[in-house]
Structures are given as structure tokens and as C-alpha cells.
Design a protein around this motif. Structure first.
Motif, PDB file in Angstrom:
ATOM      1  N   GLY A 220       0.675  -1.112   0.060  1.00  0.00           N
ATOM      2  CA  GLY A 220       0.113  -0.046  -0.019  1.00  0.00           C
ATOM      3  C   GLY A 220       0.916   1.285   0.140  1.00  0.00           C
TER       4      GLY A 220
ATOM      5  N   THR B  80      -6.647   6.693   2.476  1.00  0.00           N
ATOM      6  CA  THR B  80      -5.762   6.575   1.257  1.00  0.00           C
ATOM      7  C   THR B  80      -5.551   7.541   0.317  1.00  0.00           C
TER       8      THR B  80
ATOM      9  N   GLY C  54      -2.302   8.808   1.840  1.00  0.00           N
ATOM     10  CA  GLY C  54      -1.540   8.186   0.888  1.00  0.00           C
ATOM     11  C   GLY C  54      -0.590   8.895  -0.007  1.00  0.00           C
TER      12      GLY C  54
END
Ligand SMILES: NC(=O)c1ccc[n+]([C@@H]2O[C@H](COP(=O)([O-])OP(=O)(O)OC[C@H]3O[C@@H](n4cnc5c(N)ncnc54)[C@H](O)[C@@H]3O)[C@@H](O)[C@H]2O)c1
Length: 324
Positions: free
Chosen positions: A56, A96, A100
Motif C-alpha cells: 500500500g 488512502t 497516501g
């Protein structure tokens, strides 16, 4: 050129990976396979210049991974892409799509990689504008957590440009369609209608079918990423990537049915809340600064997509048509 593509197993990412590999570049894909498919990378795995890090973008040691690779360019496409999921669970979406992207920016800073090309969202960036096509100088007006997170990604990258000399280019994409779009997703209406009609279902249109979108073919979008990746590092900022042409949902359904040689009319259902009536992007800046223009018209793009759907649907499953 050494490159990283986050979201490499996804629809747009895997098409970008294939293009980079075909031109002799080295690619490390980063993808946790949340929505991506390993078989999107079947061609990529034929190249010894490709490797996949199945992980990830939020991992805490991303900087070390990027540092080991020392890429010239990072293409950051990994994201939670479902607007309705972002409404249902905004914190997870931001995990995310905001954290992210910050993690990618921070990893690039640590690794000394300046050029980051980010997949921003032109379809959601401007809210519900009335004057179309809309250009980048219009103020952002996100109407969903997904849209807000994507704008936040642009802003963080811009801050990293000011603080650390990163050279980000954000590509504000309109509605992308083409081979490898998942017909089970919520937004890939060309794949959804194509899949439904191929399976003998009519396809559902929410609303009266007059809503318009700016459909841009994935091959053209890949060209935009390639142009941004190759641009001088003095060029930074946000560029719209769309055609400027509006197509109604009803017309789109009719074109897809025609490409398949069927004439099943769509089923109409009540409009879903929160969907904008019309959007189209002005790509003058991308033309002038990136030398980018779309080349694939919607009729040809639909033909390419249908050809791919025909080739792969049976092999791929089980894909139940979603609704659009
Ligand atoms: N498709 C469109 O019309 C469109 C329009 C505007 C912007 N975008 C943006 O383009 C990018 C690619 O979209 P797509 O349509 O190819 O979607 P996609 O879902 O096919 O690709 C996203 C990829 O990111 C991966 N991913 C998700 N979370 C991750 C994580 N935490 N770490 C690593 N990988 C992760 C998924 O597994 C998937 O392979 C996204 O950033 C999306 O927001 C797409």
C-alpha cells in the motif's frame, strides 16, 4: 528512465505501465490490489524491466522503498476511486487519498525524486459549474469527500513544491474510459453499459439521461501522463485532461448499443443525489504546456472498448453488470 507507477494494477495505471515498458523504461508498480487486478499486468510481467511491489502507498517505510528504486518519475495513481464509498466512509477514503498522497510526496522528498505526476479529478474538481468547458483557473468546489481528498492531494503536492522543490504535475482527468475499466465499478459507465448489453441486459440510466460527461479515452490519458513525465521539471501545476465535448448518458448508451449491433433501450431509474448535471473540461493549458491533445474520438474509443470487453468478459468471469 526509471519510474514508479502507484495503482499499477488498476485501469489507467496498467495501461500506463504497458506504454512505459513498450518504450524501454523501467517500471516498479506499487499496488495493494484493493481494486486492481493482477491479470491487468499479464503483459507487464513479460518484461524483465517490470516488478510489482504488492503493497500500500500508506506504508510507513514507503520512503525506503522509493529510495532503493531511485526513480526519475513517480506516477501516483493509487486511490480509493468510489465516490459513494467516500461518502459512506470519508475517513477511510482520506486515509488512502489524502494520507497516501502525502506519504508519496514525503517518500519522493526523501528519495530525491522531484517529478511526481498525480491523477487528480477534473470531473469532480469544479463542483457543478454552469459555464462549460471549464478551465483550471476556476476555483475548486469539491462536492464529495472523494473530490475534497483529490483537491487536497493537489494542494499537498503544491506545498511540497514550495517547501522542498518537488516538481508535481496534477492531471485533472475527466471521465476516462477504455480497455481494462472494471464493469463492476460505480463510475465506468462505458464498461457498465457495454457489459450489460453484451450479457443481454438493457443497462440502467439514473435520471432522464440528459446529464452530460466529458469522456476521454484511456490511450489519450496515458499520453498525457507520458507528456507530463517527460516535461522539464520547471513545469508544474494542474492541467485539465479532457476533450471539452459533452455527451449525454442517453447518447452514450445509444452509441454503445449501436457498436454492439443491438437496439435495447435503457431502463430509466430515479436520479441519484449528488450527481452533477453537466461537466466538460477545457484542455487549452495541456495543449499549450504539455503539447497534449486527445486523438481518439468517442466512436472509435467505444469500438476499442467493446472489442476488449468481447475478448475478456467470458475469460474474466462472473462479472455481473453494475448499474450507471
Ligand atoms: N477513471 C476515471 O475516470 C478517473 C477520473 C479522474 C481521476 N481518476 C484517478 O485516476 C487514478 C486511477 O483510477 P482508475 O480509474 O484506474 O481506478 P482503479 O481502481 O482501476 O485503480 C486504482 C488502483 O489503486 C490501487 N490502490 C487502491 N488503494 C491503494 C493503496 N492504499 N495502495 C496501493 N494501491 C492502491 C487499486 O488496487 C487499483 O489498482 C485514481 O487516482 C483516480 O482517482 C480516474
Amino acid at each position: 528512465m526509471r519510474t514508479i507507477v502507484t495503482g499499477a494494477a488498476g485501469f489507467i495505471g496498467s495501461n500506463l505501465v504497458d506504454s512505459l515498458l513498450a518504450d524501454g523504461h523501467t517500471v516498479v508498480g506499487i499496488d495493494n490490489l484493493a481494486t486492481g487486478r493482477i491479470d491487468n499486468l499479464d503483459n507487464a510481467f513479460q518484461h524483465d524491466t517490470f516488478t510489482l511491489a504488492e503493497t500500500g502507498v500508506t506504508r510507513s517505510d514507503l520512503g525506503e522503498l522509493v529510495g532503493e528504486i531511485a526513480p526519475d518519475v513517480v506516477f501516483h495513481l493509487a486511490a480509493q476511486v468510489d465516490v459513494r464509498k467516500s461518502v459512506g466512509d470519508p475517513c477511510s477514503d482520506a486515509g488512502t487519498n489524502v494520507l497516501g498522497t502525502i506519504n508519496v510526496a514525503e517518500a519522493c522528498r526523501q528519495a530525491g525524486t522531484r517529478r511526481v505526476v498525480f491523477a487528480a479529478s477534473g470531473g469532480s474538481r469544479y463542483g457543478a459549474p454552469t459555464a462549460l468547458p471549464i478551465a483550471e483557473d476556476a476555483p475548486p468546489h469539491p462536492l464529495s469527500p472523494y473530490a475534497a481528498a483529490k483537491v487536497a492531494g493537489e494542494l499537498y503536492l503544491s506545498a511540497y513544491a514550495d517547501m522542498y522543490g518537488l516538481a508535481p504535475i496534477s492531471l485533472a482527468l475527466s471521465n476516462v474510459y477504455g480497455p481494462r475499466q472494471d464493469p463492476r465499478g460505480e463510475a465506468g459507465v462505458v464498461a457498465i453499459f457495454g457489459c450489460a448489453l453484451l450479457r443481454g441486459h438493457p443497462g440502467t440510466i439514473y435520471g432522464d439521461g440528459t446529464a452530460t460527461r466529458d469522456y476521454v479515452y484511456v490511450g489519450d490519458v496515458v499520453d498525457a501522463f507520458r507528456s507530463a513525465g517527460a516535461a522539464p521539471e520547471t513545469l508544474t501545476g494542474t492541467f485539465n485532461i479532457g476533450t471539452g465535448v459533452q455527451t449525454t448518458t442517453t447518447d452514450l448508451h445509444r452509441m454503445i448499443a449501436a457498436a454492439l449491433g443491438v437496439d435495447d433501450p435503457p431502463v430509466y431509474a430515479p436520479a441519484r443525489t449528488g450527481e452533477v448535471q453537466a461537466i466538460a473540461l477545457d484542455h487549452t493549458a495541456a495543449h499549450q504546456r504539455l503539447g497534449w491533445d486527445p486523438h481518439v474520438g468517442i466512436t472509435d474509443g467505444i469500438d476499442h472498448t467493446i472489442a476488449w470487453l468481447r475478448e475478456t468478459l467470458d475469460r474474466r468471469d462472473s462479472a455481473t453488470p453494475a448499474t450507471a
